[in-house]
Design an enzyme around this catalytic site. Structure first.
Site, PDB file in Angstrom:
ATOM      1  N   HIS A   1       0.835  -1.210   0.000  1.00  0.00           N
ATOM      2  CA  HIS A   1       0.000   0.000   0.000  1.00  0.00           C
ATOM      3  C   HIS A   1       0.867   1.255   0.000  1.00  0.00           C
ATOM      4  O   HIS A   1       1.869   1.315   0.718  1.00  0.00           O
ATOM      5  CB  HIS A   1      -0.828   0.067   1.285  1.00  0.00           C
ATOM      6  CG  HIS A   1      -1.997  -0.844   1.329  1.00  0.00           C
ATOM      7  ND1 HIS A   1      -1.885  -2.192   1.561  1.00  0.00           N
ATOM      8  CD2 HIS A   1      -3.318  -0.592   1.197  1.00  0.00           C
ATOM      9  CE1 HIS A   1      -3.094  -2.726   1.569  1.00  0.00           C
ATOM     10  NE2 HIS A   1      -3.986  -1.792   1.346  1.00  0.00           N
TER      11      HIS A   1
ATOM     12  N   GLU B   1      13.771  14.600  -4.952  1.00  0.00           N
ATOM     13  CA  GLU B   1      13.440  15.330  -6.189  1.00  0.00           C
ATOM     14  C   GLU B   1      14.439  14.998  -7.293  1.00  0.00           C
ATOM     15  O   GLU B   1      14.064  14.836  -8.460  1.00  0.00           O
ATOM     16  CB  GLU B   1      13.410  16.839  -5.930  1.00  0.00           C
ATOM     17  CG  GLU B   1      12.203  17.257  -5.091  1.00  0.00           C
ATOM     18  CD  GLU B   1      12.063  18.759  -4.970  1.00  0.00           C
ATOM     19  OE1 GLU B   1      13.082  19.480  -5.113  1.00  0.00           O
ATOM     20  OE2 GLU B   1      10.931  19.215  -4.729  1.00  0.00           O
TER      21      GLU B   1
ATOM     22  N   ASP C   1       8.832  17.927  -8.694  1.00  0.00           N
ATOM     23  CA  ASP C   1       8.934  19.076  -7.797  1.00  0.00           C
ATOM     24  C   ASP C   1       7.954  18.849  -6.652  1.00  0.00           C
ATOM     25  O   ASP C   1       6.771  19.171  -6.752  1.00  0.00           O
ATOM     26  CB  ASP C   1       8.638  20.394  -8.527  1.00  0.00           C
ATOM     27  CG  ASP C   1       8.816  21.600  -7.609  1.00  0.00           C
ATOM     28  OD1 ASP C   1       9.252  21.407  -6.445  1.00  0.00           O
ATOM     29  OD2 ASP C   1       8.511  22.723  -8.051  1.00  0.00           O
TER      30      ASP C   1
END
Ligand code: MN
Ligand code: MN
Length: 262
Positions: A114, A240, A246
Site C-alpha cells: 500500500h 526530487e 517538484d
C-alpha cells in the site's frame, strides 16, 4: 423573456459542466502540490491524475503502478474499521489503460504494498476498502513493507494521535525488474515525504521554515526488516533529484528551499 431564461439556464449548465471537467488540483490531498503536474487527460497515460475522496495519485500506464500517491492524515481519518482486504483493479482507470490484477502479484516474491496504508483510513469501510484498489499498490519486498516502511507508517499515526495533521506523499523510483506476464514494474527504492503540521486545519499557510519534514528513501530489497525508518532519512531535494518531481511545489519558494534541503 422565456428564451432569455432558457438561454441563461443553458449557460449556467455549461459553466457547471466545464468546472467539473477541469483538473481537480483543489483536492485536499494535493494541498502541498501536484509534483509531476499529472492531468486527467487519458492521452497523458504515464502521468494520469486520479482524484479520490481518500487519496490522489498519478498513474503510470507503462509501469502499471502509481508514480506517486498523496494523502492527508489527521484524526478524522482514523477509527476502528477493520482491514477490508479486498484488493481490486481500480474502476477509475480509463478502459484503454492497463490495470494490475491482484493475482499478478501472487508468487512473485513481492507483496502488494500500500502507498496510502489501510491503517490510515479506518474511519469507515468505504474509505478503508479504497486503499485496496490496485492503483494504490506497488510491488514491495516483504522486508521493506513489513520493516522500516511499516515503522514509519506507525510513527505517522502516532504523530496524529498527538494531534498533528500530516500531508504525505510516497512512491517508487527506478526499476529493478518486472513481475507478471503483463509486466508490472518493481521499483528499486521506495520514498516518502511527510509534512507535519501542529494541528488540523492549518493548511498550506501553516508551513513555515521550522516545519518538521520527514523524508525517507528505502531500498526495495530483502534483509532490511529489522532496520529503523530513521536509517533511511534523506532530504526532499535528494528525492526530487531521484524522481524528477517538484515536491511540495505549492509551498512558497523561499520556505520550500529551506525545508527541502534540511
Ligand atoms: Mn504496507
Ligand atoms: Mn519542491
Amino acid at each position: 423573456m422565456r428564451i432569455k431564461t432558457i438561454l441563461s439556464s443553458l449557460l449556467l449548465l455549461l459553466a457547471v459542466e466545464s468546472s467539473t471537467a477541469q483538473p481537480t488540483d483543489d483536492s485536499v490531498h494535493l494541498t502541498m502540490g501536484n509534483p509531476s503536474r499529472a492531468t486527467t487527460d487519458p492521452n497523458n497515460s504515464d502521468n494520469f491524475l486520479i482524484v479520490k475522496p481518500q487519496y490522489t495519485l498519478s498513474y503510470n500506464n507503462s509501469k502499471k503502478i502509481p508514480n506517486w500517491v498523496s494523502w492527508q492524515l489527521n484524526k478524522n481519518w482514523l477509527g476502528n474499521e477493520r482491514r477490508c482486504g479486498n484488493f481490486k483493479p481500480d474502476p477509475a482507470l480509463p478502459s484503454s489503460f492497463r490495470r494490475a490484477l491482484p493475482t499478478e502479484y501472487t508468487r512473485s516474491g513481492f507483496t502488494r504494498g500500500h502507498m496510502t496504508p489501510s491503517g490510515d483510513r479506518t474511519n469507515n469501510r468505504q474509505n478503508n476498502c479504497a486503499t485496496f484498489l490496485m492503483t494504490n499498490i506497488i510491488p514491495q519486498t516483504p522486508d521493506n513493507n513489513a520493516g522500516p516502511w511499516e515503522k514509519l507508517e506507525s510513527h505517522c499515526r502516532n504523530l496524529v494521535s498527538q494531534g498533528k495533521e500530516l500531508y504525505i506523499i510516497s512512491g517508487g523510483s527506478g526499476e529493478q525488474r518486472t513481475i507478471a506476464v503483463d509486466k508490472i514494474s518493481v521499483p528499486e527504492k521506495t520514498w516518502k515525504v511527510v509534512v507535519v503540521l501542529d494541528r488540523p486545519g492549518l493548511g498550506l499557510g501553516g508551513v513555515i521554515q521550522n516545519t518538521e519534514i520527514i523524508a525517507v528513501d528505502m531500498p526495495n530489497q530483502q534483509g532490511i526488516k529489522e532496520d529503523s525508518w530513521q536509517e533511511y532519512r534523506t532530504t526532499v531535494d535528494e528525492i526530487e533529484m531521484a524522481t524528477g518531481y517538484d515536491l511540495l511545489s505549492n509551498i512558497p519558494k523561499t520556505t520550500q528551499d529551506v525545508i527541502e534541503a534540511r
